[in-house]
Motif scaffolding. Structure first.
Motif, PDB file in Angstrom:
ATOM      1  N   GLU A   1      42.506  27.406  40.896  1.00 44.33           N
ATOM      2  CA  GLU A   1      42.359  28.566  41.771  1.00 44.33           C
ATOM      3  C   GLU A   1      43.503  29.546  41.542  1.00 44.33           C
ATOM      4  O   GLU A   1      44.655  29.122  41.502  1.00 44.33           O
ATOM      5  CB  GLU A   1      42.323  28.123  43.237  1.00 44.33           C
ATOM      6  CG  GLU A   1      41.121  27.246  43.573  1.00 44.33           C
ATOM      7  CD  GLU A   1      41.068  26.824  45.043  1.00 44.33           C
ATOM      8  OE1 GLU A   1      41.985  27.191  45.813  1.00 44.33           O
ATOM      9  OE2 GLU A   1      40.106  26.128  45.420  1.00 44.33           O
ATOM     10  N   PRO A   2      43.185  30.852  41.400  1.00 45.88           N
ATOM     11  CA  PRO A   2      41.847  31.450  41.401  1.00 45.88           C
ATOM     12  C   PRO A   2      41.000  30.930  40.232  1.00 45.88           C
ATOM     13  O   PRO A   2      41.522  30.649  39.146  1.00 45.88           O
ATOM     14  CB  PRO A   2      42.116  32.951  41.234  1.00 45.88           C
ATOM     15  CG  PRO A   2      43.558  33.139  41.597  1.00 45.88           C
ATOM     16  CD  PRO A   2      44.242  31.870  41.230  1.00 45.88           C
ATOM     17  N   VAL A   3      39.704  30.816  40.471  1.00 50.01           N
ATOM     18  CA  VAL A   3      38.811  30.293  39.445  1.00 50.01           C
ATOM     19  C   VAL A   3      38.664  31.318  38.313  1.00 50.01           C
ATOM     20  O   VAL A   3      38.527  32.524  38.568  1.00 50.01           O
ATOM     21  CB  VAL A   3      37.436  29.945  40.058  1.00 50.01           C
ATOM     22  CG1 VAL A   3      36.739  31.177  40.597  1.00 50.01           C
ATOM     23  CG2 VAL A   3      36.552  29.237  39.049  1.00 50.01           C
ATOM     24  N   PRO A   4      38.749  30.891  37.048  1.00 50.17           N
ATOM     25  CA  PRO A   4      38.578  31.823  35.927  1.00 50.17           C
ATOM     26  C   PRO A   4      37.190  32.461  35.949  1.00 50.17           C
ATOM     27  O   PRO A   4      36.201  31.803  36.288  1.00 50.17           O
ATOM     28  CB  PRO A   4      38.740  30.921  34.698  1.00 50.17           C
ATOM     29  CG  PRO A   4      39.478  29.716  35.180  1.00 50.17           C
ATOM     30  CD  PRO A   4      39.042  29.519  36.596  1.00 50.17           C
ATOM     31  N   LEU A   5      37.118  33.719  35.613  1.00 50.23           N
ATOM     32  CA  LEU A   5      35.841  34.433  35.662  1.00 50.23           C
ATOM     33  C   LEU A   5      34.842  33.910  34.627  1.00 50.23           C
ATOM     34  O   LEU A   5      33.644  34.161  34.749  1.00 50.23           O
ATOM     35  CB  LEU A   5      36.068  35.927  35.462  1.00 50.23           C
ATOM     36  CG  LEU A   5      36.766  36.642  36.629  1.00 50.23           C
ATOM     37  CD1 LEU A   5      36.959  38.119  36.307  1.00 50.23           C
ATOM     38  CD2 LEU A   5      35.978  36.477  37.926  1.00 50.23           C
ATOM     39  N   ASP A   6      35.335  33.214  33.616  1.00 52.01           N
ATOM     40  CA  ASP A   6      34.426  32.647  32.614  1.00 52.01           C
ATOM     41  C   ASP A   6      34.054  31.196  32.930  1.00 52.01           C
ATOM     42  O   ASP A   6      33.513  30.482  32.077  1.00 52.01           O
ATOM     43  CB  ASP A   6      35.036  32.746  31.214  1.00 52.01           C
ATOM     44  CG  ASP A   6      36.349  31.964  31.076  1.00 52.01           C
ATOM     45  OD1 ASP A   6      36.860  31.441  32.095  1.00 52.01           O
ATOM     46  OD2 ASP A   6      36.874  31.891  29.947  1.00 52.01           O
ATOM     47  N   HIS A   7      34.333  30.761  34.159  1.00 52.31           N
ATOM     48  CA  HIS A   7      33.994  29.393  34.546  1.00 52.31           C
ATOM     49  C   HIS A   7      32.474  29.227  34.489  1.00 52.31           C
ATOM     50  O   HIS A   7      31.731  30.059  35.021  1.00 52.31           O
ATOM     51  CB  HIS A   7      34.487  29.110  35.958  1.00 52.31           C
ATOM     52  CG  HIS A   7      34.500  27.656  36.314  1.00 52.31           C
ATOM     53  ND1 HIS A   7      33.352  26.897  36.399  1.00 52.31           N
ATOM     54  CD2 HIS A   7      35.521  26.805  36.606  1.00 52.31           C
ATOM     55  CE1 HIS A   7      33.656  25.658  36.733  1.00 52.31           C
ATOM     56  NE2 HIS A   7      34.970  25.581  36.863  1.00 52.31           N
ATOM     57  N   PRO A   8      31.982  28.159  33.848  1.00 51.78           N
ATOM     58  CA  PRO A   8      30.527  27.958  33.703  1.00 51.78           C
ATOM     59  C   PRO A   8      29.753  27.990  35.020  1.00 51.78           C
ATOM     60  O   PRO A   8      28.633  28.499  35.077  1.00 51.78           O
ATOM     61  CB  PRO A   8      30.431  26.582  33.036  1.00 51.78           C
ATOM     62  CG  PRO A   8      31.708  26.436  32.282  1.00 51.78           C
ATOM     63  CD  PRO A   8      32.742  27.116  33.137  1.00 51.78           C
ATOM     64  N   LEU A   9      30.338  27.461  36.099  1.00 51.39           N
ATOM     65  CA  LEU A   9      29.613  27.424  37.375  1.00 51.39           C
ATOM     66  C   LEU A   9      29.320  28.820  37.912  1.00 51.39           C
ATOM     67  O   LEU A   9      28.355  29.010  38.659  1.00 51.39           O
ATOM     68  CB  LEU A   9      30.408  26.628  38.409  1.00 51.39           C
ATOM     69  CG  LEU A   9      30.401  25.102  38.222  1.00 51.39           C
ATOM     70  CD1 LEU A   9      31.400  24.441  39.156  1.00 51.39           C
ATOM     71  CD2 LEU A   9      28.999  24.525  38.439  1.00 51.39           C
TER      72      LEU A   9
END
Length: 327
Positions: free
Chosen positions: A267-275
């Protein structure tokens, strides 16, 4: 000599004013940026008290820098960001802010459940993108909540509050906890289940346990394989409790229907995170306790804890002696 407190994030003025009436207060002024590790390490050297957030990693190395530190007041319920053993070895009291955020976090948990079940985010995007044409009988159909079975992992304050909301929807409630609570089963009209049974029988699986290393990825590939194809996972506890790669695969392969997530491993979650690419995942930026009143109560409690310790009194909510896990 006036004791000094270092605050790792900008807090509301009334809170800082109360602290400043008794102590020398120094504060990291960036509202949307975590205090750099090198700055934290330097500031903690001379501080008598530390008021920190869950995003601040107060590990053994950082704690070793402290010369005068007497209290670490965490503005959060969870405290896995702090090395409790290292703090205890140096005689440093660690506190948290439980209780005051219970109802607000339960609200958000149930909101995520409902949003994922009724595909609220998908429907909003559908309308805003101009896809709404003729009404169709099965368009954006979701899952019923009323009368469904909810499985809650953990049975702390927030879980109990979630049970009360579920009962308002006439839901059957299963729970799994490290210690079975017979009194709560009778009081709340809930059923105990081992984890496998809970996963198999639940339409909604909600995770509400504190994070500890032994619970890392407690919900992973094997657990998703047990769940119903129509099941929805909701996590408002800690990201590390769920194997996110396994969750992505389970959703892509239609092993489960959807997920509602307020927390992530990073966190913050990467914008390219698959979910973030999946339409059937409702994602939020860790806002479980984010109501104005609750955040003010949390900040006030954190300030009271640090004040009490530096004035030689008992803290209101110490964590050093708490048990390691509630599951």
């Amino acid at each position: 000599m006036t004791a000094s407190i270092y605050v790792t994030r900008k807090l509301p003025d009334p809170i800082i004013q109360k602290l400043s009436a008794h102590f020398h207060v120094k504060m990291w002024e960036e509202e949307d940026a975590v205090v750099p590790r090198e700055v934290l390490s330097k500031e903690i050297e001379e501080a008598d008290g530390l008021l920190c957030l869950l995003t601040d990693q107060i590990d053994r190395e950082v704690i070793s820098k402290a010369k005068n530190l007497k209290v670490i007041s965490n503005l959060a319920v969870g405290y896995n960001n702090i090395d409790i053993d290292a703090a205890s070895q140096k005689g440093i009291v660690v506190t948290n802010t439980p209780g005051v955020l219970t109802e607000t976090t339960a609200d958000l948990t149930f909101a995520l459940l409902m949003t994922a079940a009724r595909r609220v985010t998908e429907a909003s995007d559908f309308l805003r993108s101009g896809q709404w044409g003729a009404w169709s009988p099965m368009q954006l159909t979701g899952q019923d909540i009323y009368g469904a079975t909810i499985g809650i992992i953990g049975l702390g304050r927030i879980a109990e509050a979630l049970v009360r909301r579920a009962k308002g929807f006439d839901m059957r409630v299963l729970y799994h906890n490290r210690t079975r609570k017979l009194d709560k089963e009778k009081e709340l009209d809930i059923e105990y289940a081992d984890l496998q049974s809970l996963l198999k029988e639940s339409d909604f699986v909600c995770i509400l346990v504190p994070y500890h290393p032994e619970l890392h990825h407690m919900i992973g590939k094997n657990e998703f394989a047990l769940m119903k194809k129509e099941a929805i996972l909701v996590n408002t506890a800690r990201g590390g409790l769920v194997d996110e790669a396994a969750l992505f695969d389970a959703l892509k392969q239609n092993q489960i229907l959807a997920a509602g997530l307020d927390v992530f491993e990073e966190e913050p979650v990467p914008l390219d995170h698959p979910l973030l690419t999946l339409p059937n995942v409702v994602t939020l930026p860790h806002i479980g306790s984010a109501s104005v009143n609750t955040r003010l109560k949390m900040a006030s409690l954190a300030a009271e804890n640090v004040t009490n310790v530096l004035h030689g009194k008992e803290p209101i909510t110490p964590v050093n002696k708490k048990e390691k896990s509630s599951i």
